[in-house]
Design an enzyme around this catalytic site. Structure first.
Site, short mmCIF file in Angstrom:
data_model
loop_
_atom_site.label_atom_id
_atom_site.label_comp_id
_atom_site.label_asym_id
_atom_site.label_seq_id
_atom_site.Cartn_x
_atom_site.Cartn_y
_atom_site.Cartn_z
N ARG A 162 24.79 5.62 2.79
CA ARG A 162 24.16 4.19 3.05
C ARG A 162 22.69 4.09 3.51
NH1 ARG A 162 25.59 -0.29 7.24
NH2 ARG A 162 25.07 -2.08 6.02
N HIS B 214 19.59 2.05 1.76
CA HIS B 214 18.84 1.00 2.55
C HIS B 214 17.35 1.29 2.59
CE1 HIS B 214 21.88 -1.65 4.63
NE2 HIS B 214 22.50 -1.09 3.70
N ASN C 226 20.16 -3.90 8.92
CA ASN C 226 20.54 -2.64 9.63
C ASN C 226 20.70 -2.44 11.05
OD1 ASN C 226 19.57 -1.71 7.01
ND2 ASN C 226 17.44 -1.84 7.60
#
Ligand code: HEM
Ligand code: NAG
Ligand code: NAG
Ligand code: NAG
Ligand code: NAG
Ligand code: NAG
Length: 324
Positions: free
Chosen positions: A62, A66, A96
């Protein structure tokens, strides 16, 4: 359908590969002479971290996503920069904050890579390689990572807020979010397949349990309600796996979409069961593991080639948390 979609897919792959090679100058052999042990050093550190905690594979995968999904910058390590009194970065952006993890593992990998090759391998490349190694460690497909990204000297929290898709997005918003990165609907389905790994917090799927029950399997909804109570503030950080097998890279994520058991609203948007939208792709990948294996790697390469800094742009950061 399989023939047509695989033809379309190959054309796109060729197109994007050419774009990646001609404009981004990434190469799978970038560190072959400057740091021949880079990839093996990263791999063993990633494996050690995953042996300690299986979820770390999901978290590292992930992080690369991002890092790359950013309307101004691309895969440039910007997600790793710490905030301080004079700098506000992406770690505290809405998508985030209290959500992305794995920074200590990246620090540890960076330290080990620095000890074999001082200031040679970028943090952005470490993220790309760690994502691939994480997929492999939990039984997924391998693919050759393109390398040569350099690290950003800036970050934009506003751009991170605006670029990373939210779990509340509907199908058309997801498609246009990916399209704004040059990625297709098929890429959306493939890359969302990363939700075969890892967990999500109650806050990211609560709405779905109490406001949307007709799109969510009723038995799954009732078991999720027990870990994710209606009242906000209760159990907000309780975790649910994104599919039934969060530590195994497989096609169960797609199988569950066919059963209306997608955890996030955005997951279930990919399969509505009326043949519309991306229903066909979800059905196809649920039944064809081999095709998912092959195509997932291609989609990761396209995501990993988003607007890299190359040549003399950016820098090779010494500490992934701050600019040199
Ligand atoms: C398509 C749009 C996407 C949306 C709306 C989305 C949203 C989310 C959300 C809300 C979570 C849970 C976060 C939390 O609990 O704080 C999550 C977790 C995760 N996402 Fe996505 N995501 C998307 C695409 C992707 C892509 C493209 C990848 C990677 C290629 C990815 C990989 C992951 C992984 C592996 C996790 C689990 C992380 C962990 O357990 O630490 N996601 N995603
Ligand atoms: C980004 O979003 C968060 C919350 O979602 C907000 O607190 C922050 O101010 C936003 N940052 C910018 C620069 O717009
Ligand atoms: C690493 O290289 C930088 C310059 O590229 C130098 O300033 C630094 O002292 C070196 N560190 C070590 C441990 O060799
Ligand atoms: C999807 O969401 C967008 C933005 O919230 C909205 O404008 C649009 O009408 C929605 N589309 C559908 C089909 O619901
Ligand atoms: C359900 O939707 C309503 C109206 O949109 C909203 O006010 C409420 O907060 C939502 N409930 C949950 C648990 O998300
Ligand atoms: C704050 O972070 C920025 C970006 O990493 C860095 O350039 C700056 O030196 C840092 N400032 C302090 C006081 O640490």
């Amino acid at each position: 359908m399989a023939r047509i979609s695989s033809y379309t897919f190959s054309s796109l792959l060729v197109f994007f590969t050419l774009v990646a090679i001609s404009s981004a100058q990434l190469s799978s052999t970038f560190y072959s002479s400057s740091c021949p042990n880079a990839l093996s050093t990263i791999k063993s550190a990633v494996n050690a971290a995953i042996n300690k905690e299986k979820r770390m594979a999901a978290s590292l995968l992930r992080l690369h996503f991002h890092d790359c999904f950013h309307c101004l910058q691309g895969c440039d390590g910007s997600v790793l920069l710490d905030d301080n009194s004079t700098f506000t970065g992406e770690k505290t952006a809405g998508p985030n904050l209290n959500s992305i993890r794995g920074f200590d593992v990246i620090d540890n990998i960076k330290t080990q890579v620095e000890s074999v090759c001082n200031q040679t391998v970028s943090c952005a490349d470490i993220l790309a390689v760690a994502a691939r190694d994480s997929v492999v460690a939990l039984g997924g497909p391998s693919y050759q990572v393109q390398l040569g990204r350099r690290d950003a000297r800036t970050a934009s929290q506003a751009a991170a807020n605006n670029s990373i898709p939210a779990p509340t997005f509907n199908f058309s918003r997801l498609v246009s979010n990916f399209a704004s990165q040059g990625l297709t609907m098929q890429d959306l389905v493939l890359l969302s397949g990363a939700h075969t790994l890892g967990f999500a917090r109650c806050t990211t799927f609560r709405d779905r349990l109490y406001n949307e029950s007709c799109t969510l399997d009723t038995s799954l909804a009732s078991s999720l309600k027990s870990i994710c109570p209606l009242q906000s503030g209760n159990g907000d950080n309780n975790l649910s796996p994104l599919d039934g097998t969060p530590a195994k890279f497989d096609t169960v994520y797609y199988d569950r979409l066919l059963q209306r058991k997608g955890l996030l609203h955005s997951d279930q948007q990919l399969y509505k069961g009326d043949g519309s939208g991306s229903d066909g792709f979800v059905k196809f990948y649920s039944k064809h593991t081999g095709a998912f294996w092959e195509d997932f790697g291609g989609a990761m390469l396209r995501m990993g080639a988003l607007r890299p800094l190359t040549g003399s742009n950016g820098e090779i950061r010494m500490d992934c948390r701050k600019v040199n």
